[in-house]
Write a protein that holds these residues in place. Structure first.
Motif, mmCIF file in Angstrom:
data_model
loop_
_atom_site.group_PDB
_atom_site.id
_atom_site.type_symbol
_atom_site.label_atom_id
_atom_site.label_comp_id
_atom_site.label_asym_id
_atom_site.label_seq_id
_atom_site.Cartn_x
_atom_site.Cartn_y
_atom_site.Cartn_z
ATOM 1 N N PRO A 1 0.805 -1.218 0.000
ATOM 2 C CA PRO A 1 0.000 0.000 0.000
ATOM 3 C C PRO A 1 0.839 1.268 0.000
ATOM 4 C CG PRO A 1 -0.034 -1.038 2.155
ATOM 5 C CD PRO A 1 0.678 -1.971 1.245
ATOM 6 N N THR A 2 2.021 1.265 0.602
ATOM 7 C CA THR A 2 2.881 2.444 0.671
ATOM 8 C C THR A 2 4.318 2.052 0.382
ATOM 9 O OG1 THR A 2 1.457 3.424 2.361
ATOM 10 C CG2 THR A 2 3.655 4.356 2.109
ATOM 11 N N LYS B 1 -6.108 -1.471 -6.078
ATOM 12 C CA LYS B 1 -6.276 -0.567 -4.945
ATOM 13 C C LYS B 1 -5.248 0.563 -4.917
ATOM 14 C CE LYS B 1 -8.721 -3.533 -1.669
ATOM 15 N NZ LYS B 1 -9.079 -4.573 -2.627
ATOM 16 N N GLY B 2 -4.116 0.419 -5.495
ATOM 17 C CA GLY B 2 -3.128 1.490 -5.544
ATOM 18 C C GLY B 2 -1.998 1.360 -4.554
ATOM 19 N N THR B 3 -0.861 1.950 -4.899
ATOM 20 C CA THR B 3 0.302 2.063 -4.022
ATOM 21 C C THR B 3 0.669 3.529 -3.907
ATOM 22 O OG1 THR B 3 1.237 -0.085 -4.606
ATOM 23 C CG2 THR B 3 2.765 1.565 -3.770
ATOM 24 N N ARG B 4 0.819 3.977 -2.653
ATOM 25 C CA ARG B 4 1.231 5.365 -2.457
ATOM 26 C C ARG B 4 2.755 5.415 -2.461
ATOM 27 N NH1 ARG B 4 -1.020 9.840 -1.115
ATOM 28 N NH2 ARG B 4 -2.990 8.840 -0.579
ATOM 29 N N LEU B 5 3.308 6.254 -3.325
ATOM 30 C CA LEU B 5 4.753 6.439 -3.399
ATOM 31 C C LEU B 5 5.118 7.690 -2.622
ATOM 32 C CD1 LEU B 5 7.495 5.537 -4.558
ATOM 33 C CD2 LEU B 5 7.009 6.958 -6.558
ATOM 34 N N HIS B 6 5.967 7.512 -1.611
ATOM 35 C CA HIS B 6 6.385 8.618 -0.758
ATOM 36 C C HIS B 6 7.872 8.850 -0.992
ATOM 37 C CE1 HIS B 6 6.709 11.221 2.671
ATOM 38 N NE2 HIS B 6 7.541 10.406 3.293
ATOM 39 N N GLY C 1 -9.331 2.524 -5.258
ATOM 40 C CA GLY C 1 -9.132 2.715 -6.689
ATOM 41 C C GLY C 1 -10.459 3.024 -7.364
ATOM 42 N N PRO C 2 -10.408 3.590 -8.559
ATOM 43 C CA PRO C 2 -11.650 3.847 -9.292
ATOM 44 C C PRO C 2 -12.427 2.559 -9.544
ATOM 45 C CG PRO C 2 -9.808 5.056 -10.265
ATOM 46 C CD PRO C 2 -9.227 4.107 -9.265
ATOM 47 N N GLU C 3 -13.728 2.630 -9.338
ATOM 48 C CA GLU C 3 -14.621 1.484 -9.511
ATOM 49 C C GLU C 3 -15.434 1.683 -10.785
ATOM 50 O OE1 GLU C 3 -17.589 1.583 -6.527
ATOM 51 O OE2 GLU C 3 -18.645 -0.203 -7.208
ATOM 52 N N PHE C 4 -15.358 0.712 -11.675
ATOM 53 C CA PHE C 4 -16.049 0.819 -12.959
ATOM 54 C C PHE C 4 -17.567 0.900 -12.783
ATOM 55 C CE2 PHE C 4 -16.958 0.152 -17.352
ATOM 56 C CZ PHE C 4 -18.051 -0.694 -17.398
#
Lengths: 110, 113
Positions: free
Chosen positions: A9-10, A102-107, B42-45
Motif C-alpha cells: 500500500p505504501t 487498490k493502488g500504491t502510495r509512493l512517498h 481505486g476507481p470502480e467501474f
C-alpha cells in the motif's frame, strides 16, 4: 472474482533512487495493462501501457515489465523526484473495461 | 487541445434529490467510461459507452443510476433519490477506441448530506 491488486500500500523511496511498484493480476485472458498516477484531488493520469505480446516497454524515466507466466506487472521509475509522489494504480482490461487495483502510495524521502 | 472536462467539479446535494453529472470527452474519442472513487480506493467501474450505446453497464450499483450519451460525445450520469452512500468522486475517461490509452477528467466530487 478476478481482480487486479497491488502488493504494497505504501512505498517510501529516497529522492534520486529508482522506484519499483509491483502489481499482481489474476485474469490470464487480460491483454492490455496500464499504469496510472493519481495526485491528490486530480483524476488518474496515464503513465504507460503494455500489451500482452510484449514483456517490456520504456517511456521517459519509466519502464513497465510484464511477466505473463506469473501474472505480474511492475512499474520502474528511474531517479525518483519529489513530483513523483502520488498514488499509482495498475489496471487491466477485462471485457473491454478498465479495471483498477487498490493502488500504491509512493512517498519520496528528501 | 482540451482534455476530458467534467462539470460541476463539486456538487453538494440533499439526500433524496436528483443529480446530473456531465462529461465532455476529448473530441473524436468513441469510448467513454464512468467510474466512482471513494477515499483511499481505486476507481470502480460503472459503465462504458462505445459511440452512443452503453456497451457495458454492469458496474452501475442499482437502478437509481443511469447514464446517457445521445450523440456519441457528451455523457451525463444521472443519480435519482441520492443517498449518503453515493458520496464519492465520479470520474469520466475517454479513449480513441476501446483498449487504447484512456484519459481521465478531474472528476466531480459529489457530497450527499
Amino acid at each position: 472474482g478476478e481482480s487486479v491488486g497491488l502488493h504494497l500500500p505504501t512505498l517510501s523511496v529516497q529522492e534520486g533512487d529508482n522506484s519499483i511498484i509491483n502489481c499482481a493480476y489474476s485474469n490470464s485472458a487480460s491483454d492490455y495493462f496500464i499504469w496510472y498516477k493519481q495526485e491528490s484531488g486530480k483524476g488518474p493520469q496515464f503513465i504507460i501501457d503494455i500489451r500482452s505480446n510484449m514483456d517490456k516497454r520504456q517511456g521517459q524515466r519509466v519502464t513497465v515489465l510484464l511477466n505473463k507466466t506469473v501474472k505480474h506487472l511492475s512499474l520502474q521509475i528511474a531517479a525518483t523526484q519529489p513530483g513523483d509522489s502520488a498514488v499509482y494504480f495498475c489496471a487491466e482490461t477485462q471485457d473491454d473495461k478498465i479495471i483498477f487495483g487498490k493502488g500504491t502510495r509512493l512517498h519520496i524521502l528528501p | 487541445g482540451a482534455g476530458v472536462s467534467q462539470t460541476p467539479s463539486n456538487k453538494v446535494t440533499e439526500k433524496g434529490k436528483y443529480v446530473e453529472l456531465r462529461c465532455d470527452p476529448i473530441s473524436g474519442h468513441t469510448a467513454l467510461y464512468w467510474y466512482r472513487q471513494s477515499l483511499g480506493q481505486g476507481p470502480e467501474f460503472l459503465i462504458y459507452f462505445q459511440g452512443t450505446g452503453a456497451a457495458d453497464d454492469s458496474g452501475l450499483p442499482n437502478d437509481r443510476f443511469f447514464a446517457v450519451r445521445p450523440e456519441g460525445s457528451v455523457s451525463t450520469l444521472k443519480i435519482q433519490r441520492t443517498e449518503r452512500g453515493d458520496s464519492a468522486v465520479y470520474l469520466c475517461a475517454s479513449s480513441l477506441m476501446i483498449n487504447t490509452e484512456a484519459f481521465f477528467g478531474q472528476g466531480t466530487r459529489l457530497t450527499v448530506v
